[in-house]
Design a protein around this motif. Structure first.
Motif, PDB file in Angstrom:
ATOM      1  N   ASP A   1      40.540  32.803  39.207  1.00 51.61           N
ATOM      2  CA  ASP A   1      41.835  32.688  40.367  1.00 51.61           C
ATOM      3  C   ASP A   1      42.920  32.597  39.571  1.00 51.61           C
ATOM      4  O   ASP A   1      44.121  33.114  39.784  1.00 51.61           O
ATOM      5  N   ARG A   2      43.117  31.438  38.672  1.00 54.33           N
ATOM      6  CA  ARG A   2      44.085  31.296  37.861  1.00 54.33           C
ATOM      7  C   ARG A   2      43.996  30.864  36.479  1.00 54.33           C
ATOM      8  O   ARG A   2      42.881  30.254  36.189  1.00 54.33           O
TER       9      ARG A   2
ATOM     10  N   LEU B   1      48.404  33.912  38.421  1.00 56.95           N
ATOM     11  CA  LEU B   1      47.213  34.293  39.251  1.00 56.95           C
ATOM     12  C   LEU B   1      46.517  35.781  38.881  1.00 56.95           C
ATOM     13  O   LEU B   1      46.664  36.927  39.335  1.00 56.95           O
TER      14      LEU B   1
ATOM     15  N   SER C   1      43.675  36.548  40.034  1.00 50.05           N
ATOM     16  CA  SER C   1      42.931  36.993  41.031  1.00 50.05           C
ATOM     17  C   SER C   1      43.689  38.119  41.607  1.00 50.05           C
ATOM     18  O   SER C   1      43.066  39.312  41.997  1.00 50.05           O
ATOM     19  N   ASP C   2      44.958  37.867  41.828  1.00 47.35           N
ATOM     20  CA  ASP C   2      45.786  38.978  42.498  1.00 47.35           C
ATOM     21  C   ASP C   2      45.967  40.083  41.527  1.00 47.35           C
ATOM     22  O   ASP C   2      46.078  41.090  42.087  1.00 47.35           O
TER      23      ASP C   2
ATOM     24  N   GLY D   1      36.717  30.060  41.117  1.00 49.41           N
ATOM     25  CA  GLY D   1      37.912  29.361  41.632  1.00 49.41           C
ATOM     26  C   GLY D   1      37.656  29.112  43.126  1.00 49.41           C
ATOM     27  O   GLY D   1      36.992  29.690  43.905  1.00 49.41           O
ATOM     28  N   ASN D   2      38.803  28.241  43.620  1.00 49.65           N
ATOM     29  CA  ASN D   2      39.058  27.844  44.850  1.00 49.65           C
ATOM     30  C   ASN D   2      39.887  28.559  45.639  1.00 49.65           C
ATOM     31  O   ASN D   2      39.997  28.160  47.002  1.00 49.65           O
ATOM     32  N   SER D   3      40.734  29.414  44.932  1.00 48.52           N
ATOM     33  CA  SER D   3      41.699  29.870  45.904  1.00 48.52           C
ATOM     34  C   SER D   3      41.882  31.510  45.472  1.00 48.52           C
ATOM     35  O   SER D   3      42.818  32.040  45.350  1.00 48.52           O
TER      36      SER D   3
ATOM     37  N   PRO E   1      41.561  35.108  46.776  1.00 39.13           N
ATOM     38  CA  PRO E   1      42.161  36.100  47.714  1.00 39.13           C
ATOM     39  C   PRO E   1      41.380  36.601  48.785  1.00 39.13           C
ATOM     40  O   PRO E   1      39.937  36.928  48.264  1.00 39.13           O
ATOM     41  N   GLU E   2      41.495  36.973  49.997  1.00 41.28           N
ATOM     42  CA  GLU E   2      40.693  37.490  50.771  1.00 41.28           C
ATOM     43  C   GLU E   2      40.058  38.914  50.202  1.00 41.28           C
ATOM     44  O   GLU E   2      40.827  39.755  49.675  1.00 41.28           O
TER      45      GLU E   2
ATOM     46  N   SER F   1      33.079  35.033  45.805  1.00 37.62           N
ATOM     47  CA  SER F   1      33.052  33.964  44.976  1.00 37.62           C
ATOM     48  C   SER F   1      31.975  33.652  44.048  1.00 37.62           C
ATOM     49  O   SER F   1      30.797  33.778  44.769  1.00 37.62           O
TER      50      SER F   1
END
Length: 501
Positions: free
Chosen positions: A123-124, A129, A131-132, A151-153, A155-156, A160
Motif C-alpha cells: 500500500d505504501r 502510495l 498501491s495508487d 497493507g491496511n489501506s 484502494p477499492e 488484499s
C-alpha cells in the motif's frame, strides 16, 4: 504429494529445506519495517513461510491467473517479496521484477512489454502510495486482470494479500517443477534501448552458486541482505544464495546503519550482502570490528570498472568478495586476498570456485570480444535476450550465431599479469545507483519540459553517475516530471541548489 521435478526450481530448493528444518527460522524482516511500510516486522520459520506461500499461491490460482502468465511484483526488501515470488512460482507464474523507484511511466512500459496479467505491490513504501501507482498503471494496460497488495489501506478494487494469507489454503493447480521453465523477467537498458530479460530457474541457481561458492559460504548461513531484490543480481545474491545454503535470510530495506548493526548483532548474522561501495565505507568506519559474528561480506559492484581502484579491505576476521555486475546480463565474483585486501585479478576463461582448479567452473566464462569489450558466457547468461538486432533492410539474412553476451564494457588484457582490466562502462548508458538510462532519453525528457531546461548525468565516484538538472523554475520542473510518471531520480535532479543533496 509433489511430483518429481525434471530439474530443481527455487521452490524445490525451499521445500527440500522445509523437509529437513521445518521449525528453523527462514525469514526475518527489517527492524525498521514499521517506518518503511507501516507494518510490524515478522520472523517466520520454514513451516510458517510454507503455509503463507501455499495460501498466496492458492489466491493467485483462484484469481484466474493462467499458468505461465506474468505477474509484476513491486515490493520493498521485506518478507512479503520472498513469499510472493515463491508463491507465484508454486502457482506456475513468471515474476516480472519491478524496481521500487519506478513510477507510472516505467511501470506501464514494463507491463506492456511483458503482457503481464497481474500486479502485486504494497500500500505504501517510504511514504509513497505504490498501491495508487499500481492501480493507475493497471488502468492503462489492457492485459492486466488482477491487482493485489499488502497493507491496511488498499484502494477499492485491489485484493488484499494479507487476507489471503490469513485464510490459509493450497493451490488447486499443481505446477510442474521444472528448472528449465521461465522464472523471472528483469529489465535492462543497453545501447539498443530498453529490453526485458527472461530467465529460467536454472539460470538463477547458477548465479546463486557463482556468489555462494566464491564467497565460500557454509551450509546454514545466516545472511543479511541490504541489496534491493528487483534485479537479477539482487535476487540471486539474496534469495538464491539463501536457498542454496539453507539458513536464514534477514532483510534490510536500504539504508539505516544503526538498524543494520542492531539486526546483525541481535540475530548473529555471519554474512552481509551489500553494495560494495557502502561495504567499504562501513569497513573504514570500523563497523565490522563491532560485529564478531560477521565473517563474510559480499560486495556487489554496479560499476565494475571501479573495482580495481577501490581501497583495500581491512576488516580482520571478515572476508570480502567482490561481485561484478553487468546490468542484467550476468555477474561473476572474486574473493579478495587475505594478505593485503586488494581485489583479485580477473583472468579470461572459466570462472568458478575454487578458481585454481581446472574444470571447476559452475558459473560461466569470461572473454574478450573482437570489439575490445567484455563478454559473458554460461548457464546464468540470457543470450537470446541480448541477441543483436537484424540489420535494417536485410531481415532475410540470418545473423551469425553467438553463444555469449557482449556486456559493452570496454576491457583490455594486461600483458604483464594476464588479467582483464575493465576500463569503461557502455557508451551512452548512464548508471545512477541501480538504474540505467540512455543519455539520449535524458535529453528527450528535458526537451519535453520546454526551453531553458537541461537534464544530464555527471560522473560520480560512488554510483557511476548522478543526475543534475537546470530549469527556469526547478519546482515546476519537478512537478512536471512527477506528473509524467517518471521516477524520483529524474525529478530530484531539479532540486534547488540551496537544498542539501
Amino acid at each position: 504429494m509433489n511430483q518429481p521435478s525434471a530439474s530443481p526450481t527455487l521452490d524445490t530448493l525451499f521445500q527440500r529445506i522445509l523437509s529437513r528444518r521445518p521449525e528453523a527460522i527462514a525469514l526475518a524482516d527489517p527492524l525498521n519495517k514499521q517506518r518503511i511500510t507501516g507494518h510490524r516486522p515478522k520472523r517466520l520459520t520454514y513451516a510458517q513461510a510454507d503455509r503463507a506461500v501455499a495460501a498466496l499461491a492458492a489466491h493467485f490460482v483462484e484469481s484466474g491467473l493462467p499458468a505461465h502468465s506474468v505477474i509484476a511484483v513491486q515490493l520493498p526488501n521485506t518478507i512479503e517479496f520472498v513469499l510472493t515470488l515463491l508463491a507465484a512460482h508454486r502457482a506456475g507464474l513468471v515474476v516480472a521484477l519491478i524496481p521500487q523507484l519506478w513510477r507510472q511511466a516505467e511501470l506501464v512500459a514494463a507491463l506492456n512489454r511483458t503482457s503481464a496479467r497481474g500486479i502485486v505491490t504494497m500500500d505504501r513504501i517510504d511514504g509513497v502510495l505504490h498501491s495508487d501507482i499500481a492501480m493507475n498503471a493497471a488502468a492503462e494496460v489492457f492485459s492486466i486482470r488482477h491487482v493485489a497488495g499488502f497493507g491496511n489501506s488498499l484502494p477499492e478494487g485491489m485484493a488484499s494479500l494479507d487476507d489471503a494469507i490469513a485464510r490459509d489454503g493450497h493451490p488447486a493447480r499443481t505446477a510442474i517443477q521444472d528448472g528449465r521453465k521461465a522464472a523471472i523477467i528483469s529489465f535492462d537498458v543497453t545501447t539498443d534501448g530498453f529490453r526485458a530479460v527472461p530467465r529460467p530457474h536454472l539460470s538463477l541457481i547458477a548465479g546463486g552458486l557463482a556468489v555462494s561458492l566464491e564467497a565460500d559460504l557454509p551450509q546454514g548461513a545466516n545472511i543479511m541482505s541490504v541489496f534491493a531484490p528487483s534485479s537479477f543480481a539482487g535476487l540471486v545474491s539474496s534469495l538464491a544464495v539463501w536457498l542454496l545454503t539453507g539458513g536464514t535470510l534477514s532483510l534490510h530495506h536500504p539504508f539505516d546503519v544503526d538498524a543494520i548493526e542492531q539486526q546483525i548483532g541481535e540475530q548473529g548474522c555471519d554474512t552481509l550482502v551489500v553494495p560494495a561501495q557502502l561495504g567499504l565505507r562501513l569497513d573504514e568506519a570500523g563497523l565490522f570490528t563491532r560485529l564478531p559474528t560477521l565473517n563474510n561480506v559480499i560486495g556487489l559492484w554496479r560499476t565494475p570498472e571501479q573495482v580495481s581502484a577501490s581501497p583495500p579491505w581491512t576488516a580482520q576476521g571478515a572476508s570480502m568478495t567482490d561481485v561484478y555486475l553487468f546490468g542484467e546480463a550476468g555477474l561473476f565474483g572474486a574473493r579478495r586476498t587475505a594478505e593485503d585486501g586488494t581485489p583479485a585479478l580477473i583472468k579470461p576463461g572459466l570462472h568458478g570456485a575454487p578458481r585454481e582448479t581446472a574444470g571447476s567452473s559452475i558459473s560461466g566464462e569470461i572473454l574478450l570480444t573482437p570489439k575490445g569489450t567484455l563478454g559473458l558466457r554460461g548457464p546464468m547468461v540470457a543470450v537470446a535476450a541480448y541477441a543483436p538486432p537484424h540489420p535494417p533492410g536485410d531481415s532475410l539474412i540470418p545473423q551469425p550465431s553467438r553463444d555469449y553476451v557482449d556486456t559493452e564494457y570496454a576491457a583490455r588484457l594486461d600483458r604483464a599479469t594476464g588479467a582483464i582490466s575493465i576500463t569503461a562502462p557502455p557508451a551512452g548508458v548512464m548508471t545512477v545507483g541501480g538504474y540505467r538510462f540512455l543519455a539520449q532519453d535524458l535529453q528527450e525528457w528535458s526537451r519535453r519540459l520546454g526551453a531553458g531546461t537541461l537534464l544530464t548525468a555527471l560522473p560520480d565516484r560512488l554510483s557511476g553517475h548522478r543526475l543534475a538538472g537546470r530549469a527556469l523554475d526547478n519546482a515546476r520542473a519537478r512537478d512536471a516530471l512527477a506528473e509524467l510518471g517518471l521516477n524520483p531520480l529524474m525529478a530530484e535532479a531539479f532540486r534547488d541548489r540551496a537544498t542539501p543533496a
